[in-house]
Design a protein around this motif. Structure first.
Motif, short mmCIF file in Angstrom:
data_model
loop_
_atom_site.label_atom_id
_atom_site.label_comp_id
_atom_site.label_asym_id
_atom_site.label_seq_id
_atom_site.Cartn_x
_atom_site.Cartn_y
_atom_site.Cartn_z
N ALA A 95 52.91 80.39 24.52
CA ALA A 95 51.65 80.03 23.88
C ALA A 95 51.04 78.80 24.55
N ASP A 96 49.73 78.77 24.58
CA ASP A 96 49.00 77.65 25.17
C ASP A 96 48.81 76.56 24.11
N ALA A 149 45.12 75.57 23.39
CA ALA A 149 44.40 76.57 22.61
C ALA A 149 44.82 76.52 21.14
N ALA A 184 55.14 74.73 21.24
CA ALA A 184 54.85 75.16 22.61
C ALA A 184 55.02 74.02 23.60
N ASP A 185 54.79 72.78 23.13
CA ASP A 185 54.95 71.59 23.99
C ASP A 185 55.29 70.41 23.10
N TYR A 192 53.42 67.01 23.38
CA TYR A 192 51.96 67.00 23.21
C TYR A 192 51.59 65.95 22.15
#
Length: 112
Positions: free
Chosen positions: A2-3, A6, A33-34, A37
């Motif tokens: 997944a981004d 986004a 996903a990160d 972040y």
């Protein structure tokens, strides 16, 4: 995979529409996903605070400071998170934590 950007954008739209639970879930997906972040952690801290989940808000605000240890604003935001936790709970232990985070912010701004 997944981004995360986004997912963050989707979460931000949900937050703007007033769907705080949906926004929190999307911010969590962005972090999954990160994990590094920082912006998603910061936004999730705000949403969790608005939902009254002060412990979760503090957890994410602290994570931002871990990810960006030289960013004075991160510590200012952590201080605000502690202040809002105090306002929401009446737990006076948050006052000292807010002051400590603000002192760290000022130290960083002063150059060390």
């Amino acid at each position: 995979m997944a981004d995360p950007v986004a997912l963050y954008d989707e979460a931000d739209k949900l937050k703007a529409a007033g769907d705080l639970d949906g926004a929190a879930a999307k911010f969590e997906e962005a972090i999954a996903a990160d994990e590094t972040y920082a912006l998603a952690h910061s936004a999730l801290a705000v949403v969790q605070q608005k939902l009254g989940a002060h412990d979760k808000a503090i957890e994410h605000a602290k994570r931002v400071c871990e990810l960006e240890p030289n960013d004075a604003f991160s510590y200012t935001a952590l201080s605000v998170t502690f202040q809002r936790a105090y306002a929401g709970t009446g737990d006076t232990s948050y006052i000292a934590l807010a002051e400590e985070a603000m002192a760290t912010s000022r130290t960083i701004e002063a150059g060390g």
